[in-house]
Every structure is written in C-alpha cells, then in structure tokens.
Design a protein around this motif. Structure first.
Motif, PDB file in Angstrom:
ATOM      1  N   PHE A 254      36.770  44.850  31.508  1.00 24.88           N
ATOM      2  CA  PHE A 254      37.659  43.879  32.494  1.00 24.88           C
ATOM      3  C   PHE A 254      38.907  44.547  32.983  1.00 24.88           C
ATOM      4  CE2 PHE A 254      35.285  40.300  31.566  1.00 24.88           C
ATOM      5  CZ  PHE A 254      35.480  39.205  32.347  1.00 24.88           C
TER       6      PHE A 254
ATOM      7  N   MET B  92      31.400  44.577  29.336  1.00 21.59           N
ATOM      8  CA  MET B  92      31.772  43.387  29.706  1.00 21.59           C
ATOM      9  C   MET B  92      31.818  43.555  31.436  1.00 21.59           C
ATOM     10  SD  MET B  92      34.015  41.392  27.333  1.00 21.59           S
ATOM     11  CE  MET B  92      34.163  39.895  27.992  1.00 21.59           C
TER      12      MET B  92
ATOM     13  N   PRO C 278      33.025  41.917  35.014  1.00 19.94           N
ATOM     14  CA  PRO C 278      33.622  40.684  35.260  1.00 19.94           C
ATOM     15  C   PRO C 278      33.065  40.333  36.860  1.00 19.94           C
ATOM     16  CG  PRO C 278      35.082  42.234  35.513  1.00 19.94           C
ATOM     17  CD  PRO C 278      34.020  42.883  34.708  1.00 19.94           C
ATOM     18  N   ARG C 279      33.107  39.163  37.475  1.00 26.85           N
ATOM     19  CA  ARG C 279      33.180  38.854  38.681  1.00 26.85           C
ATOM     20  C   ARG C 279      34.394  38.208  39.227  1.00 26.85           C
ATOM     21  NH1 ARG C 279      27.347  35.534  38.417  1.00 26.85           N
ATOM     22  NH2 ARG C 279      25.848  37.289  39.207  1.00 26.85           N
TER      23      ARG C 279
ATOM     24  N   GLU D 161      36.568  35.236  37.757  1.00 29.62           N
ATOM     25  CA  GLU D 161      36.007  35.006  36.286  1.00 29.62           C
ATOM     26  C   GLU D 161      37.056  35.407  35.204  1.00 29.62           C
ATOM     27  OE1 GLU D 161      31.577  35.190  34.447  1.00 29.62           O
ATOM     28  OE2 GLU D 161      32.550  37.083  34.835  1.00 29.62           O
TER      29      GLU D 161
ATOM     30  N   ALA E 255      37.771  36.352  31.268  1.00 33.68           N
ATOM     31  CA  ALA E 255      37.069  36.778  30.248  1.00 33.68           C
ATOM     32  C   ALA E 255      36.696  35.905  29.056  1.00 33.68           C
ATOM     33  CB  ALA E 255      37.879  38.055  29.440  1.00 33.68           C
TER      34      ALA E 255
ATOM     35  N   TRP F 226      33.457  34.357  30.714  1.00 41.06           N
ATOM     36  CA  TRP F 226      32.295  35.403  30.736  1.00 41.06           C
ATOM     37  C   TRP F 226      31.342  34.879  29.703  1.00 41.06           C
ATOM     38  CZ3 TRP F 226      30.171  38.798  27.416  1.00 41.06           C
ATOM     39  CH2 TRP F 226      29.406  39.881  27.879  1.00 41.06           C
TER      40      TRP F 226
ATOM     41  N   ASN G  23      29.217  32.098  30.683  1.00 34.68           N
ATOM     42  CA  ASN G  23      28.481  32.312  32.130  1.00 34.68           C
ATOM     43  C   ASN G  23      27.317  33.107  32.129  1.00 34.68           C
ATOM     44  OD1 ASN G  23      30.550  30.798  33.445  1.00 34.68           O
ATOM     45  ND2 ASN G  23      31.720  32.303  34.252  1.00 34.68           N
ATOM     46  N   THR G  24      27.577  34.129  31.303  1.00 31.62           N
ATOM     47  CA  THR G  24      26.331  35.188  31.084  1.00 31.62           C
ATOM     48  C   THR G  24      25.302  34.905  30.020  1.00 31.62           C
ATOM     49  OG1 THR G  24      27.456  36.562  29.276  1.00 31.62           O
ATOM     50  CG2 THR G  24      27.895  37.047  31.691  1.00 31.62           C
TER      51      THR G  24
ATOM     52  N   GLN H 284      22.826  42.015  33.583  1.00 31.01           N
ATOM     53  CA  GLN H 284      24.419  41.971  33.893  1.00 31.01           C
ATOM     54  C   GLN H 284      24.818  43.190  34.910  1.00 31.01           C
ATOM     55  OE1 GLN H 284      25.949  39.038  33.050  1.00 31.01           O
ATOM     56  NE2 GLN H 284      23.999  38.994  31.940  1.00 31.01           N
TER      57      GLN H 284
ATOM     58  N   ARG I  64      25.418  41.900  38.898  1.00 31.75           N
ATOM     59  CA  ARG I  64      26.915  42.094  39.073  1.00 31.75           C
ATOM     60  C   ARG I  64      27.193  43.210  39.741  1.00 31.75           C
ATOM     61  NH1 ARG I  64      30.334  38.405  35.267  1.00 31.75           N
ATOM     62  NH2 ARG I  64      28.834  36.652  35.169  1.00 31.75           N
TER      63      ARG I  64
END
Length: 230
Positions: free
Chosen positions: A72, A92, A94-95, A98, A100, A103, A106-107, A190, A194
C-alpha cells in the motif's frame, strides 16, 4: 549502483529484512531497510511514504521491494521519486480509493485462507505461528519473538488509497508458494485483476525474507538484471 529499498509489512520493522540485507550487499548493492512509524496513531500511508522517501535521500537506481502491507505504501513512493522497478513480495495490491481496511473483505482474503487451511487439514482459526512462521527456521523464529512485538496502529487502514492509478513503473510480483495467509491462487487472481500481470513463484510462506533469504535475494537480483536489459 542499484539501491534496494526494503519496505516491511505490518509492524513496520526493518528487522524483517535482516537476513536478506547482507546478501544483497554481498552482491555489490546498496540497501535501505526502512523502519516505519507503525506504532504512531498520527501516521497513515502518506506519512509512511514520507519516511521511506526520507530514508532514500539522494540515492538513485532505486528498486522498491514491498512485503505484504508494504504494497500500500510502496506505490506512493514510486509516484514521488524516480524508481527503476517495484517488486511486490506476498503483497497487498490496492485499488484507487480503497482503504487497507476494506481490502480484506473486498478481496475475500479470509475465505481464501480458510479454504486453504481446510484443504490442508489445518485449523481455520488464525494462529500467528502456524500462519506466518511454519517454514521459518526455529532459531530465526526465536530471534523474532525475543524482540518486543512491533505495534501496528489502525490509522493506515482507515483512509482511502490516494492514487488515481498504479504508478507508471515496471512492476513484478513474487509470491511464496506456501503462503498460508495470502494463498497462491488468491494472489495470482489479485495480480491479474488489479495489476494485469502474472506472478512469479518461489518456495516459502508469507515471511520469505526470514525463511528463504538466499532465494529471495537471487530473485531480486534477477529482476534487477532483467530491468536493466529491458
């Protein structure tokens, strides 16, 4: 000279990289292992990026290496200073917008980890040693647990990830084959969804810098060479 900037995950301790750092130096590179202000409730991802940029100083030839939650903050650094390569390690992704904290749901991380545990005949209840240290040598695990447990403030998990898009920098993704926390197929999804990239796979669990330092150092040097030839 290449400068590897090693960014830790939750807890923010540069000690995580203590087995990898000398191996990279032996290969002739400069190394900056960053301590993040993880215990400071006033510090979020932007402040983490500030600390990393300050640690870099005027160094050049930068390769950012982000472990786990470091995924992140590392892109924030890549958006601010010239970076030759960004390497995500069990990280991780991120989008834009979004947090943390969001996340995880969401994932579907929890479901992925529980599914893997059930498939392997392990308890689906989270256990620190079983999830993170199952492949770390006992003497290394003992050294980690002999240190004061690094605190992790919730602040970096609260605010939306501030970039509008992934920074325009070459990005590679290296995943531990035996990661119980972020399972391999979960991470493969991911990276594809992503980042639009495929992952590379190495032996080891979530803490590969502790369990497989030589293998990790070799992968990082390989990435550096590939980037230089591109």
């Amino acid at each position: 000279m290449t400068t590897y900037v090693l960014i830790p995950g939750a807890g923010g301790s540069a000690f995580y990289w203590h087995r990898v750092e000398p191996l990279l130096r032996e290969r002739g590179h400069d190394v900056v292992a960053v301590d993040l202000p993880a215990g400071d409730d006033s510090a979020g991802l932007t402040e983490y990026a500030d600390v990393i940029v300050d640690a870099i100083g005027d160094r050049t030839g930068l390769v950012l290496v982000a472990q786990s939650m470091g995924g992140f903050s590392a892109p924030l650094v890549a958006a601010r200073v010239p970076v030759e390569l960004l390497v995500m390690v069990n990280a991780m992704v991120p989008r834009p917008g979004e947090s943390a904290g969001a996340w995880w749901e969401n994932t579907g991380q929890a479901a992925a980890a529980a599914e893997l545990a059930a498939r392997e005949g392990r308890s689906t209840e989270f256990d620190l040693e079983a999830s993170f240290f199952h492949d770390v040598p006992p003497e290394v695990t003992a050294a980690v647990f002999a240190r004061e447990e690094p605190p992790q403030s919730g602040t970096p998990f609260e605010l939306p990830w501030p970039l509008d898009a992934w920074p325009d920098v070459p990005t590679r993704f290296l995943q531990g084959r035996d990661d119980r926390f972020f399972p391999l197929e979960f991470q493969r999804r991911q990276a594809r969804e992503r980042l639009g990239i495929e992952i590379d796979v190495m032996p080891g669990g979530h803490l590969v810098a502790l369990s497989q330092p030589a293998e990790l150092a070799a992968w990082l040097d390989r990435y550096r060479t590939d980037a230089a030839l591109a």
